[in-house]
Design a protein around this motif. Sequence first.
Motif, PDB file in Angstrom:
ATOM      1  N   LEU A   1       0.834  -1.198   0.000  1.00 55.00           N
ATOM      2  CA  LEU A   1       0.000   0.000   0.000  1.00 55.00           C
ATOM      3  C   LEU A   1       0.872   1.253   0.000  1.00 55.00           C
ATOM      4  N   GLN A   2       1.914   1.242   0.827  1.00 60.37           N
ATOM      5  CA  GLN A   2       2.819   2.380   0.882  1.00 60.37           C
ATOM      6  C   GLN A   2       3.526   2.581  -0.465  1.00 60.37           C
ATOM      7  N   GLN A   3       3.955   1.475  -1.100  1.00 63.12           N
ATOM      8  CA  GLN A   3       4.618   1.560  -2.396  1.00 63.12           C
ATOM      9  C   GLN A   3       3.669   2.108  -3.465  1.00 63.12           C
ATOM     10  N   TYR A   4       2.418   1.692  -3.419  1.00 65.94           N
ATOM     11  CA  TYR A   4       1.441   2.215  -4.384  1.00 65.94           C
ATOM     12  C   TYR A   4       1.295   3.725  -4.220  1.00 65.94           C
ATOM     13  N   ARG A   5       1.164   4.179  -2.990  1.00 62.76           N
ATOM     14  CA  ARG A   5       0.944   5.606  -2.736  1.00 62.76           C
ATOM     15  C   ARG A   5       2.203   6.438  -2.993  1.00 62.76           C
ATOM     16  N   GLU A   6       3.339   5.768  -3.113  1.00 62.20           N
ATOM     17  CA  GLU A   6       4.571   6.478  -3.468  1.00 62.20           C
ATOM     18  C   GLU A   6       4.806   6.503  -4.970  1.00 62.20           C
ATOM     19  N   GLY A   7       3.855   5.961  -5.724  1.00 61.76           N
ATOM     20  CA  GLY A   7       3.941   6.052  -7.180  1.00 61.76           C
ATOM     21  C   GLY A   7       4.007   4.742  -7.929  1.00 61.76           C
ATOM     22  N   LYS A   8       4.092   3.607  -7.232  1.00 60.86           N
ATOM     23  CA  LYS A   8       4.178   2.309  -7.900  1.00 60.86           C
ATOM     24  C   LYS A   8       2.756   1.815  -8.191  1.00 60.86           C
ATOM     25  N   THR A   9       2.073   2.502  -9.125  1.00 57.76           N
ATOM     26  CA  THR A   9       0.639   2.258  -9.350  1.00 57.76           C
ATOM     27  C   THR A   9       0.347   0.913 -10.000  1.00 57.76           C
ATOM     28  N   LYS A  10       1.387   0.253 -10.549  1.00 55.88           N
ATOM     29  CA  LYS A  10       1.146  -1.074 -11.134  1.00 55.88           C
ATOM     30  C   LYS A  10       0.720  -2.090 -10.073  1.00 55.88           C
ATOM     31  N   LEU A  11       0.892  -1.754  -8.819  1.00 55.33           N
ATOM     32  CA  LEU A  11       0.454  -2.648  -7.740  1.00 55.33           C
ATOM     33  C   LEU A  11      -1.063  -2.726  -7.628  1.00 55.33           C
ATOM     34  N   GLN A  12      -1.766  -1.894  -8.401  1.00 55.87           N
ATOM     35  CA  GLN A  12      -3.231  -2.000  -8.405  1.00 55.87           C
ATOM     36  C   GLN A  12      -3.649  -3.427  -8.752  1.00 55.87           C
ATOM     37  N   GLY A  13      -2.975  -4.021  -9.748  1.00 59.07           N
ATOM     38  CA  GLY A  13      -3.295  -5.388 -10.141  1.00 59.07           C
ATOM     39  C   GLY A  13      -3.079  -6.382  -9.008  1.00 59.07           C
ATOM     40  N   PHE A  14      -2.033  -6.154  -8.206  1.00 60.78           N
ATOM     41  CA  PHE A  14      -1.787  -7.016  -7.047  1.00 60.78           C
ATOM     42  C   PHE A  14      -2.965  -6.971  -6.081  1.00 60.78           C
ATOM     43  N   PHE A  15      -3.464  -5.757  -5.815  1.00 64.08           N
ATOM     44  CA  PHE A  15      -4.572  -5.624  -4.866  1.00 64.08           C
ATOM     45  C   PHE A  15      -5.866  -6.208  -5.434  1.00 64.08           C
ATOM     46  N   VAL A  16      -6.100  -6.022  -6.719  1.00 70.64           N
ATOM     47  CA  VAL A  16      -7.303  -6.619  -7.335  1.00 70.64           C
ATOM     48  C   VAL A  16      -7.256  -8.131  -7.158  1.00 70.64           C
ATOM     49  N   GLY A  17      -6.089  -8.733  -7.463  1.00 64.70           N
ATOM     50  CA  GLY A  17      -5.962 -10.178  -7.314  1.00 64.70           C
ATOM     51  C   GLY A  17      -6.147 -10.634  -5.879  1.00 64.70           C
ATOM     52  N   ALA A  18      -5.608  -9.856  -4.939  1.00 64.76           N
ATOM     53  CA  ALA A  18      -5.724 -10.231  -3.533  1.00 64.76           C
ATOM     54  C   ALA A  18      -7.177 -10.169  -3.056  1.00 64.76           C
ATOM     55  N   VAL A  19      -7.907  -9.151  -3.492  1.00 58.47           N
ATOM     56  CA  VAL A  19      -9.317  -9.032  -3.096  1.00 58.47           C
ATOM     57  C   VAL A  19     -10.143 -10.140  -3.741  1.00 58.47           C
ATOM     58  N   MET A  20      -9.873 -10.437  -5.012  1.00 58.00           N
ATOM     59  CA  MET A  20     -10.618 -11.513  -5.666  1.00 58.00           C
ATOM     60  C   MET A  20     -10.341 -12.846  -4.979  1.00 58.00           C
ATOM     61  N   LYS A  21      -9.084 -13.059  -4.560  1.00 54.55           N
ATOM     62  CA  LYS A  21      -8.757 -14.289  -3.840  1.00 54.55           C
ATOM     63  C   LYS A  21      -9.484 -14.342  -2.501  1.00 54.55           C
ATOM     64  N   GLU A  22      -9.496 -13.217  -1.794  1.00 53.80           N
ATOM     65  CA  GLU A  22     -10.158 -13.163  -0.489  1.00 53.80           C
ATOM     66  C   GLU A  22     -11.662 -13.414  -0.623  1.00 53.80           C
ATOM     67  N   SER A  23     -12.254 -12.934  -1.728  1.00 51.49           N
ATOM     68  CA  SER A  23     -13.701 -13.123  -1.942  1.00 51.49           C
ATOM     69  C   SER A  23     -14.018 -14.420  -2.665  1.00 51.49           C
ATOM     70  N   LYS A  24     -12.983 -15.247  -2.898  1.00 51.72           N
ATOM     71  CA  LYS A  24     -13.135 -16.513  -3.626  1.00 51.72           C
ATOM     72  C   LYS A  24     -13.707 -16.295  -5.017  1.00 51.72           C
ATOM     73  N   GLY A  25     -13.295 -15.165  -5.642  1.00 50.78           N
ATOM     74  CA  GLY A  25     -13.716 -14.873  -7.005  1.00 50.78           C
ATOM     75  C   GLY A  25     -15.131 -14.358  -7.135  1.00 50.78           C
ATOM     76  N   ARG A  26     -15.771 -14.018  -6.008  1.00 51.42           N
ATOM     77  CA  ARG A  26     -17.183 -13.637  -6.046  1.00 51.42           C
ATOM     78  C   ARG A  26     -17.400 -12.133  -6.058  1.00 51.42           C
ATOM     79  N   ALA A  27     -16.359 -11.326  -5.960  1.00 48.75           N
ATOM     80  CA  ALA A  27     -16.534  -9.868  -5.909  1.00 48.75           C
ATOM     81  C   ALA A  27     -17.001  -9.335  -7.262  1.00 48.75           C
ATOM     82  N   ASN A  28     -17.981  -8.435  -7.244  1.00 44.01           N
ATOM     83  CA  ASN A  28     -18.436  -7.746  -8.454  1.00 44.01           C
ATOM     84  C   ASN A  28     -17.282  -6.899  -8.977  1.00 44.01           C
ATOM     85  N   PRO A  29     -16.761  -7.198 -10.186  1.00 44.87           N
ATOM     86  CA  PRO A  29     -15.541  -6.519 -10.638  1.00 44.87           C
ATOM     87  C   PRO A  29     -15.664  -5.000 -10.706  1.00 44.87           C
TER      88      PRO A  29
END
Length: 500
Positions: A456-484
């Motif tokens: 999160l800190q790296q994203y807010r410092e400009g490493k915006t490609k980590l958005q994909g990491f967070f999307v994947g982590a949330v989808m994993k946490e929701s077992k793929g059920r999150a409304n994209p």
Amino acid sequence: MARVVLQLRCCPAAQPGLVDKYEAVIGIETHVQLNTRTKAFCSCPSEFGAEPNTNVCPVCLGHPGTLPVLNAEMVRKAVLAGLALNARVALRSKFDRKQYFYPDLPKGYQISQYDVPLCEGGWVEVVVPDTATSGTGEVRRLGITRAHIEEDAGKLVHAGAASLSGSNYSLVDYNRAGVPLLEIVSEPDMRTGAEAAAYGAELRRIMRFLDVSDGNMAEGSMRCDVNISVRPRGQAAFGTKVEIKNMNSFSAMQRAIEFEIARQVELLEEGRGGDIVQETRLWDEGRQCTYSMRKKEGLADYRYFPEPDLPPVLLSQEQVDGLQASMPELPAAVRARYAALGLSQYDVLVLADELAPAANWVMGDVMAAAKELAGGFDALPMAPAALAEMIALIEDGTISGKIGKQVLPALLAGEGGAGGGSVRALVESKGLIQISDPAALAAIVDAVLEANPKQLQQYREGKTKLQGFFVGAVMKESKGRANPAELNRILMERLNAPPS
């Protein structure tokens, strides 16, 4: 500013006998974003998903000294839609200023149409789906009062909660401000939630067949405001009208209407009809009830007057006739053609609904499975109606396309029966219903961000490609059920929020 009132008391469903004593009167205001390349009155891109406040300019922000210029493509698409709704297209219409002061409206007014709209009158025919599966679905003709063009407002984003109540602060994204809208106002001809859902689905079908809008409710391309009142059967006068705003799926709209009818019936039966007031309410998906948002404005509050910066919209009969001649085959015509071939009404509804999605599934996954069998398509245990129901669940947001891929093997093996609710029951039994509730998604997002402070800190410092990491982590946490779409909105809101 209207007073915000929160009222989350959920009444039980009214007894069927009580509902039979009363009649609901339902009308719908549908806001359809027209898929033009640029906004209604400026050259800013009209697109979904851009970085907040990047598709803006002095014109759509209403800076002093700027002048709007009408987007001709907006008018062309609106006329096509009006013709498809069997409306009368005015050869001369005009714009008006509608005054209201919310933070998502940067000018302090909206350019709309009031007393001389582009289209008036009209109707659509729908088949009410709760009887269609038996092959004897009732066809209802529902009236259209008017369809007018206007500009959209911006979008408020609340941090810490799904709505203003309980949020820590609110931000506004003006990218949507100025996007072309067609507002379609129905006659109060509907009486049940099923009819209202069928009407909304038919409008979306028509807009998609015309290619004037993608009708994506999850992204806000189509939004429905429902007006509901209840009166004793046989009474001519309407009851007090209540509005439910911004329905994001037709299934939710049907449930909201059914709840609101039961709520009003209960109050009338208790002798508390005075507690039914003209107000705007919202639907709480988690609690399955409506709650009060604010008292409803009246026409006098909007202080309409003719827009001084835009001339009237002038069309020739030749232009209208040309657009009429260019129209593609519409859903009702497709249904009539299939019915003439001897197909059942249920099959007709399936085939004339979402042609492109059905073709994609059949030509892709279903054909691949059929090739593995000696008998090809004829050997597949899956009923066509089961595939149709699965596609419908994807379209109304109940499941995602990814979940559909998980469900399809079971359907190909013969599970899911012959549709008619069997696929939904299968999805529910497997715990695969898509999570669309903003509060539930926000809780998942917050948990993921809390578990990954370094990223999160790296994203807010400009490493915006980590958005994909967070999307994947949330989808994993929701077992793929999150409304994209809803997930992306909440995630970006959290990622871009100032550190607390």
